[in-house]
Design a protein around this motif. Sequence first.
Motif, PDB file in Angstrom:
ATOM      1  N   SER A 182      23.586  17.541 -39.327  1.00  0.00           N
ATOM      2  CA  SER A 182      23.809  16.291 -39.031  1.00  0.00           C
ATOM      3  C   SER A 182      23.636  16.047 -37.485  1.00  0.00           C
ATOM      4  CB  SER A 182      25.268  15.890 -39.648  1.00  0.00           C
ATOM      5  OG  SER A 182      26.215  16.610 -38.950  1.00  0.00           O
ATOM      6  N   LYS A 183      23.843  16.800 -36.896  1.00  0.00           N
ATOM      7  CA  LYS A 183      23.805  16.948 -35.444  1.00  0.00           C
ATOM      8  C   LYS A 183      23.033  18.335 -34.820  1.00  0.00           C
ATOM      9  CE  LYS A 183      27.992  18.310 -33.577  1.00  0.00           C
ATOM     10  NZ  LYS A 183      28.915  18.143 -32.335  1.00  0.00           N
ATOM     11  N   PRO A 184      22.388  18.178 -33.615  1.00  0.00           N
ATOM     12  CA  PRO A 184      21.775  19.411 -33.190  1.00  0.00           C
ATOM     13  C   PRO A 184      22.941  20.364 -32.701  1.00  0.00           C
ATOM     14  CG  PRO A 184      20.715  17.702 -32.133  1.00  0.00           C
ATOM     15  CD  PRO A 184      21.820  16.904 -33.079  1.00  0.00           C
ATOM     16  N   GLU A 227      19.197  34.282 -39.862  1.00  0.00           N
ATOM     17  CA  GLU A 227      18.628  34.931 -38.596  1.00  0.00           C
ATOM     18  C   GLU A 227      19.364  34.176 -37.372  1.00  0.00           C
ATOM     19  OE1 GLU A 227      14.550  35.354 -38.598  1.00  0.00           O
ATOM     20  OE2 GLU A 227      14.582  36.831 -40.536  1.00  0.00           O
ATOM     21  N   VAL A 228      20.637  33.952 -37.444  1.00  0.00           N
ATOM     22  CA  VAL A 228      21.456  33.613 -36.256  1.00  0.00           C
ATOM     23  C   VAL A 228      22.771  34.486 -36.150  1.00  0.00           C
ATOM     24  CG1 VAL A 228      20.625  31.230 -36.363  1.00  0.00           C
ATOM     25  CG2 VAL A 228      22.685  31.651 -37.442  1.00  0.00           C
ATOM     26  N   SER A 229      23.652  34.306 -35.207  1.00  0.00           N
ATOM     27  CA  SER A 229      25.064  34.831 -35.365  1.00  0.00           C
ATOM     28  C   SER A 229      25.868  34.151 -36.042  1.00  0.00           C
ATOM     29  CB  SER A 229      25.207  35.173 -33.616  1.00  0.00           C
ATOM     30  OG  SER A 229      25.669  33.977 -33.277  1.00  0.00           O
ATOM     31  N   THR A 230      27.309  34.976 -36.148  1.00  0.00           N
ATOM     32  CA  THR A 230      28.117  34.200 -36.903  1.00  0.00           C
ATOM     33  C   THR A 230      28.645  33.247 -35.910  1.00  0.00           C
ATOM     34  OG1 THR A 230      29.453  36.140 -36.445  1.00  0.00           O
ATOM     35  CG2 THR A 230      28.608  36.180 -38.501  1.00  0.00           C
ATOM     36  N   LYS A 231      28.929  33.663 -34.633  1.00  0.00           N
ATOM     37  CA  LYS A 231      29.139  32.926 -33.783  1.00  0.00           C
ATOM     38  C   LYS A 231      28.528  31.434 -33.596  1.00  0.00           C
ATOM     39  CE  LYS A 231      32.187  35.483 -31.537  1.00  0.00           C
ATOM     40  NZ  LYS A 231      33.706  35.275 -32.016  1.00  0.00           N
ATOM     41  N   ASP A 232      27.240  31.451 -33.755  1.00  0.00           N
ATOM     42  CA  ASP A 232      26.349  30.188 -34.120  1.00  0.00           C
ATOM     43  C   ASP A 232      26.866  29.543 -35.057  1.00  0.00           C
ATOM     44  OD1 ASP A 232      24.670  30.612 -31.559  1.00  0.00           O
ATOM     45  OD2 ASP A 232      23.296  31.814 -33.044  1.00  0.00           O
ATOM     46  N   LEU A 233      27.020  30.242 -36.269  1.00  0.00           N
ATOM     47  CA  LEU A 233      27.565  29.495 -37.428  1.00  0.00           C
ATOM     48  C   LEU A 233      28.934  28.770 -37.473  1.00  0.00           C
ATOM     49  CD1 LEU A 233      26.268  31.632 -40.389  1.00  0.00           C
ATOM     50  CD2 LEU A 233      25.152  29.651 -39.322  1.00  0.00           C
ATOM     51  N   GLU A 234      29.841  29.661 -36.706  1.00  0.00           N
ATOM     52  CA  GLU A 234      31.063  29.051 -36.360  1.00  0.00           C
ATOM     53  C   GLU A 234      31.233  27.772 -35.457  1.00  0.00           C
ATOM     54  OE1 GLU A 234      33.662  33.300 -36.879  1.00  0.00           O
ATOM     55  OE2 GLU A 234      32.865  32.891 -34.654  1.00  0.00           O
ATOM     56  N   SER A 235      30.300  27.728 -34.673  1.00  0.00           N
ATOM     57  CA  SER A 235      30.211  26.294 -34.016  1.00  0.00           C
ATOM     58  C   SER A 235      29.531  25.089 -34.616  1.00  0.00           C
ATOM     59  CB  SER A 235      29.495  26.640 -32.650  1.00  0.00           C
ATOM     60  OG  SER A 235      27.972  26.702 -32.807  1.00  0.00           O
ATOM     61  N   LEU A 236      29.062  25.396 -35.896  1.00  0.00           N
ATOM     62  CA  LEU A 236      28.753  24.447 -37.004  1.00  0.00           C
ATOM     63  C   LEU A 236      29.930  23.182 -37.005  1.00  0.00           C
ATOM     64  CD1 LEU A 236      26.422  25.822 -39.385  1.00  0.00           C
ATOM     65  CD2 LEU A 236      25.653  24.462 -37.414  1.00  0.00           C
ATOM     66  N   THR A 237      29.728  22.070 -37.189  1.00  0.00           N
ATOM     67  CA  THR A 237      30.756  21.120 -37.868  1.00  0.00           C
ATOM     68  C   THR A 237      30.946  21.402 -39.134  1.00  0.00           C
ATOM     69  OG1 THR A 237      29.283  19.590 -38.364  1.00  0.00           O
ATOM     70  CG2 THR A 237      29.821  19.083 -36.069  1.00  0.00           C
ATOM     71  N   ILE A 238      32.114  21.191 -39.948  1.00  0.00           N
ATOM     72  CA  ILE A 238      32.363  21.481 -41.214  1.00  0.00           C
ATOM     73  C   ILE A 238      31.044  21.024 -42.243  1.00  0.00           C
ATOM     74  CG2 ILE A 238      33.919  21.197 -43.132  1.00  0.00           C
ATOM     75  CD1 ILE A 238      34.596  23.353 -41.066  1.00  0.00           C
ATOM     76  N   LYS A 239      30.769  19.562 -41.810  1.00  0.00           N
ATOM     77  CA  LYS A 239      29.712  18.893 -42.632  1.00  0.00           C
ATOM     78  C   LYS A 239      28.607  19.774 -42.680  1.00  0.00           C
ATOM     79  CE  LYS A 239      27.505  14.619 -42.548  1.00  0.00           C
ATOM     80  NZ  LYS A 239      27.216  12.985 -42.118  1.00  0.00           N
ATOM     81  N   LEU A 261      25.092  24.163 -45.514  1.00  0.00           N
ATOM     82  CA  LEU A 261      24.401  25.360 -45.537  1.00  0.00           C
ATOM     83  C   LEU A 261      24.804  25.935 -46.837  1.00  0.00           C
ATOM     84  CD1 LEU A 261      24.798  27.309 -42.053  1.00  0.00           C
ATOM     85  CD2 LEU A 261      22.784  26.433 -43.340  1.00  0.00           C
ATOM     86  N   GLN A 262      26.142  25.845 -47.155  1.00  0.00           N
ATOM     87  CA  GLN A 262      26.665  26.418 -48.197  1.00  0.00           C
ATOM     88  C   GLN A 262      26.157  25.741 -49.768  1.00  0.00           C
ATOM     89  OE1 GLN A 262      30.929  25.322 -47.833  1.00  0.00           O
ATOM     90  NE2 GLN A 262      31.565  27.361 -47.663  1.00  0.00           N
ATOM     91  N   ALA A 263      25.817  24.307 -49.614  1.00  0.00           N
ATOM     92  CA  ALA A 263      25.387  23.711 -50.703  1.00  0.00           C
ATOM     93  C   ALA A 263      23.848  24.230 -50.799  1.00  0.00           C
ATOM     94  CB  ALA A 263      25.292  22.271 -50.556  1.00  0.00           C
ATOM     95  N   GLY A 264      23.162  24.438 -49.822  1.00  0.00           N
ATOM     96  CA  GLY A 264      21.749  24.985 -49.740  1.00  0.00           C
ATOM     97  C   GLY A 264      21.835  26.424 -50.276  1.00  0.00           C
TER      98      GLY A 264
END
Length: 100
Positions: A23-25, A70-82, A87-90
Amino acid sequence: MSKVTKNPAWMVLRTDGVQITLSKPTEANGLQVDKLHLRAPTVRDVRTATAASGGDDEQRELALFASLAEVSTKDLESLTIKDYNRLQAGYFRLVQDDEL
């Protein structure tokens, strides 16, 4: 009559994985991205994430998704919940068995 599952516009299911439009970069691997690709998981991916999680289900999911994208967990932790929900739905659409 078979039921056709329609994917949301932000989800593109492919033979090798699923592409999710965010939804946002966000920053991933030091780059600004507006899409993440999750490759199809293997049994080894799931076992590795489970072993690394120490029994923590949230950590297991983060480790698995980070590996598949192929990203870090830190990258994923910075995602918005939306976007994390996307990602979960995908992921769940990716591993869902196709209806006959």
